[in-house]
Design an enzyme around this catalytic site. Sequence first.
Site, PDB file in Angstrom:
ATOM      1  N   ASP A 178       0.829  -1.211   0.000  1.00 32.81           N
ATOM      2  CA  ASP A 178       0.000   0.000   0.000  1.00 32.81           C
ATOM      3  C   ASP A 178       0.863   1.261   0.000  1.00 32.81           C
ATOM      4  O   ASP A 178       0.648   2.170   0.797  1.00 32.81           O
ATOM      5  CB  ASP A 178      -0.954  -0.022   1.206  1.00 32.81           C
ATOM      6  CG  ASP A 178      -1.784  -1.288   1.238  1.00 32.81           C
ATOM      7  OD1 ASP A 178      -1.214  -2.368   1.480  1.00 32.81           O
ATOM      8  OD2 ASP A 178      -2.995  -1.210   0.989  1.00 32.81           O
ATOM      9  N   ASP A 207      -1.515  -2.628  -4.014  1.00 30.16           N
ATOM     10  CA  ASP A 207      -1.828  -1.196  -3.932  1.00 30.16           C
ATOM     11  C   ASP A 207      -0.570  -0.377  -4.205  1.00 30.16           C
ATOM     12  O   ASP A 207       0.164  -0.002  -3.301  1.00 30.16           O
ATOM     13  CB  ASP A 207      -2.485  -0.797  -2.602  1.00 30.16           C
ATOM     14  CG  ASP A 207      -3.956  -1.185  -2.556  1.00 30.16           C
ATOM     15  OD1 ASP A 207      -4.460  -1.741  -3.556  1.00 30.16           O
ATOM     16  OD2 ASP A 207      -4.599  -0.921  -1.524  1.00 30.16           O
ATOM     17  N   ASN A 244      -6.687  -3.781  -4.438  1.00 26.35           N
ATOM     18  CA  ASN A 244      -7.929  -3.176  -4.940  1.00 26.35           C
ATOM     19  C   ASN A 244      -7.667  -1.894  -5.729  1.00 26.35           C
ATOM     20  O   ASN A 244      -8.423  -1.566  -6.639  1.00 26.35           O
ATOM     21  CB  ASN A 244      -8.921  -2.921  -3.800  1.00 26.35           C
ATOM     22  CG  ASN A 244      -8.328  -2.105  -2.677  1.00 26.35           C
ATOM     23  OD1 ASN A 244      -7.283  -2.467  -2.141  1.00 26.35           O
ATOM     24  ND2 ASN A 244      -8.964  -1.010  -2.327  1.00 26.35           N
ATOM     25  N   HIS A 329      -3.501  -9.548  -1.071  1.00 23.87           N
ATOM     26  CA  HIS A 329      -3.709  -8.169  -0.632  1.00 23.87           C
ATOM     27  C   HIS A 329      -4.560  -8.057   0.635  1.00 23.87           C
ATOM     28  O   HIS A 329      -4.196  -7.382   1.582  1.00 23.87           O
ATOM     29  CB  HIS A 329      -4.306  -7.346  -1.770  1.00 23.87           C
ATOM     30  CG  HIS A 329      -4.382  -5.891  -1.427  1.00 23.87           C
ATOM     31  ND1 HIS A 329      -3.263  -5.134  -1.160  1.00 23.87           N
ATOM     32  CD2 HIS A 329      -5.443  -5.063  -1.264  1.00 23.87           C
ATOM     33  CE1 HIS A 329      -3.626  -3.900  -0.866  1.00 23.87           C
ATOM     34  NE2 HIS A 329      -4.940  -3.832  -0.906  1.00 23.87           N
ATOM     35  N   HIS A 339     -11.693  -2.628   6.838  1.00 24.73           N
ATOM     36  CA  HIS A 339     -11.700  -3.830   5.989  1.00 24.73           C
ATOM     37  C   HIS A 339     -11.922  -5.093   6.817  1.00 24.73           C
ATOM     38  O   HIS A 339     -11.417  -6.155   6.476  1.00 24.73           O
ATOM     39  CB  HIS A 339     -10.394  -3.940   5.198  1.00 24.73           C
ATOM     40  CG  HIS A 339     -10.089  -2.715   4.396  1.00 24.73           C
ATOM     41  ND1 HIS A 339     -10.972  -2.206   3.479  1.00 24.73           N
ATOM     42  CD2 HIS A 339      -9.013  -1.896   4.375  1.00 24.73           C
ATOM     43  CE1 HIS A 339     -10.439  -1.123   2.937  1.00 24.73           C
ATOM     44  NE2 HIS A 339      -9.269  -0.912   3.455  1.00 24.73           N
ATOM     45  N   HIS A 366      -3.482  -3.884   2.496  1.00 26.34           N
ATOM     46  CA  HIS A 366      -4.862  -3.407   2.508  1.00 26.34           C
ATOM     47  C   HIS A 366      -5.213  -2.574   3.737  1.00 26.34           C
ATOM     48  O   HIS A 366      -5.742  -1.470   3.603  1.00 26.34           O
ATOM     49  CB  HIS A 366      -5.826  -4.590   2.362  1.00 26.34           C
ATOM     50  CG  HIS A 366      -7.182  -4.221   1.857  1.00 26.34           C
ATOM     51  ND1 HIS A 366      -7.392  -3.240   0.915  1.00 26.34           N
ATOM     52  CD2 HIS A 366      -8.417  -4.718   2.159  1.00 26.34           C
ATOM     53  CE1 HIS A 366      -8.693  -3.148   0.660  1.00 26.34           C
ATOM     54  NE2 HIS A 366      -9.331  -4.030   1.406  1.00 26.34           N
ATOM     55  N   VAL A 367      -4.984  -3.090   4.933  1.00 27.81           N
ATOM     56  CA  VAL A 367      -5.224  -2.315   6.151  1.00 27.81           C
ATOM     57  C   VAL A 367      -3.964  -1.486   6.402  1.00 27.81           C
ATOM     58  O   VAL A 367      -2.865  -2.033   6.456  1.00 27.81           O
ATOM     59  CB  VAL A 367      -5.501  -3.246   7.346  1.00 27.81           C
ATOM     60  CG1 VAL A 367      -5.700  -2.434   8.617  1.00 27.81           C
ATOM     61  CG2 VAL A 367      -6.719  -4.117   7.050  1.00 27.81           C
ATOM     62  N   HIS A 368      -4.140  -0.170   6.541  1.00 26.91           N
ATOM     63  CA  HIS A 368      -2.979   0.720   6.566  1.00 26.91           C
ATOM     64  C   HIS A 368      -2.394   0.803   7.969  1.00 26.91           C
ATOM     65  O   HIS A 368      -2.456   1.838   8.646  1.00 26.91           O
ATOM     66  CB  HIS A 368      -3.354   2.091   6.025  1.00 26.91           C
ATOM     67  CG  HIS A 368      -3.841   2.010   4.618  1.00 26.91           C
ATOM     68  ND1 HIS A 368      -4.618   2.956   4.023  1.00 26.91           N
ATOM     69  CD2 HIS A 368      -3.651   1.041   3.669  1.00 26.91           C
ATOM     70  CE1 HIS A 368      -4.896   2.593   2.784  1.00 26.91           C
ATOM     71  NE2 HIS A 368      -4.326   1.435   2.544  1.00 26.91           N
TER      72      HIS A 368
HETATM   73 FE   LIG Z   1      -6.062  -2.014  -0.473  1.00 28.65          FE
END
Ligand SMILES: [Fe+2]
Length: 476
Positions: A178, A207, A244, A329, A339, A366-368
């Site tokens: 990400d 990402d 995504n 991801h 998420h 995905h999870v920041h």
């Molecule tokens: Fe993502």
Amino acid sequence: MQENIKMGVLGFSSSPSSFAWFFVVLSLVMNAAVLCNGGKTSRFIRKLEATGDMPLDSDVFQVPHGYNAPQQVHITQGDHVGKAVIVSWVTANEPGSNTVLYWSEGSEIKKKAEGKVHTYTYSNYTSGYIHHCTIRNLEDNTKYHYVIGIDHTMRKFWFITPPEVGPDVPYTFGLIGDLGQTFDSNKTLTHYEKNPQNGKTMLFVGDLSYADHYPNHDNVRWDTWGRFTERSVAYQPWIWTAGNHEIDFEPSIGETKPFKPYTHRYHVPYKASGSTAPFWYSIKRASAYIIVLSSYSAYGTYTPQYQWLQDELPKVNRKETPWLIVLMHSPWYNSYNYHYMEGETMRVMFESWFVQYKVDVVFSGHVHAYERSERISNIAYNITNGMCTPVNDQSAPVYITIGDGGNIEGLANNMTEPQPAYSAYREASFGHAMFDIKNRTHAYYSWHRNEDGYAVEADSMWFYNRYWHSVEDSTS
Ligand SMILES: [Fe+2]
Ligand SMILES: *[C@@H]1O[C@H](CO)[C@@H](O)[C@H](O)[C@H]1NC(C)=O
Ligand SMILES: *[C@@H]1O[C@H](CO)[C@@H](O)[C@H](O)[C@H]1NC(C)=O
Ligand SMILES: *[C@@H]1O[C@H](CO)[C@@H](O)[C@H](O)[C@H]1NC(C)=O
Ligand SMILES: *[C@@H]1O[C@H](CO)[C@@H](O)[C@H](O)[C@H]1NC(C)=O
Ligand SMILES: *[C@@H]1O[C@H](CO)[C@@H](O)[C@H](O)[C@H]1NC(C)=O
């Protein structure tokens, strides 16, 4: 609140079958413990606001000098075993040359490989000339120089091929997810580059550019991302996973084909592992077998990804590649309020296979934020039996979320409370990680937050290989 160390929940699945009722009660108590007593939630203090994207005139986005000079140079593994490299680049003004000139260090003999060029359109954007060229039959463990472009706009880079695949080959992988293109992204990449552990190949968990954040998904931001990351990815392969933000599906502006910019710009060697699409594939590199999965392609029974993975897992020979690593991801285990449970449907499909084949570690983004799990599985549930709580499982992978590259969406800092017991360590900070394989039994893993010095480890763990040395390696 959750600084407390988790209680002893480990080993409850090995209860003897006599005293059955006692153990039913005990496991209910233990299940309560599994739900309520997590590992460590870091209280590290950091600035939470996202720093915006770096402006278009930033130093990291500068176009190289000279007419039609190659830009956005990037490499990735080009075959199944690491003897080939895909070199990709963009020329802005005209197609130019598709040739890569390359030679091993010290050699007088220069070789040539011929690639292909294409363009694509996205809404009202037309890409530059995107070149991809695969160089094959490379020597193991060798430094190669390569040159692209012509005349006065030739640009020279280098890379080092991995040692031959084998069970005790040490190798260091970097991990970033990400990433995006903010000032924080630049900090993450800088920290990775300066980390004295010296990552040799990047496992990128999806990402990339976050161009879809802009009106019409302004693909100029795919170009700037390519120029920003060149300083690393032109010199060492990044292994790509689709996130995504790679989907770029936008019917309202006529873009109905998912993954269009991503698939045109980033090629992966998916055919070499018998895959039929670039979103799921595998490679061997040194002592690791790396399986890349797609959270955004169908994975239900009978689908191409499902069939491929079903056929793929039995092919992994742990005597040759002891370390079985999976990249995807969307995380299966994630205790943040972002998420939450998005990875659940894929977990239901594939988790029992990961336990059966003793996957060592699963990396997601995905999870920041950052999170590392215990070795747990949740595969007993069958709709009616109520057995839906993760349990300690020494055949299960450790799940690591490393979506904290620093993109424009900022940090995920809202966590579910209490911290579930499956979660060993969680912290909302930007950073990167290293997975440093020492031999067939030991790998040293560390996570580095951007606020610290380049060498500081905020979280770390010795991994014991699940095939060769399957003893408890929990840290809590
Ligand atoms: Fe993502
Ligand atoms: C595409 O359209 C947007 C919005 O209408 C505009 O701002 C942008 O300049 C256009 N880009 C090109 C390359 O025409
Ligand atoms: C990005 O980081 C590099 C290396 O630390 C630095 O030289 C450059 O000035 C930074 N650029 C921006 C826009 O922050
Ligand atoms: C579901 O699990 C329970 C307990 O493990 C078992 O008794 C039952 O037969 C299972 N049901 C099905 C349909 O497999
Ligand atoms: C954290 O997330 C929960 C669940 O989505 C929400 O109810 C709560 O308001 C959020 N807390 C903050 C401080 O945003
Ligand atoms: C594997 O590496 C670990 C960690 O460096 C070391 O302690 C162990 O002795 C090594 N095993 C062998 C067989 O060399």
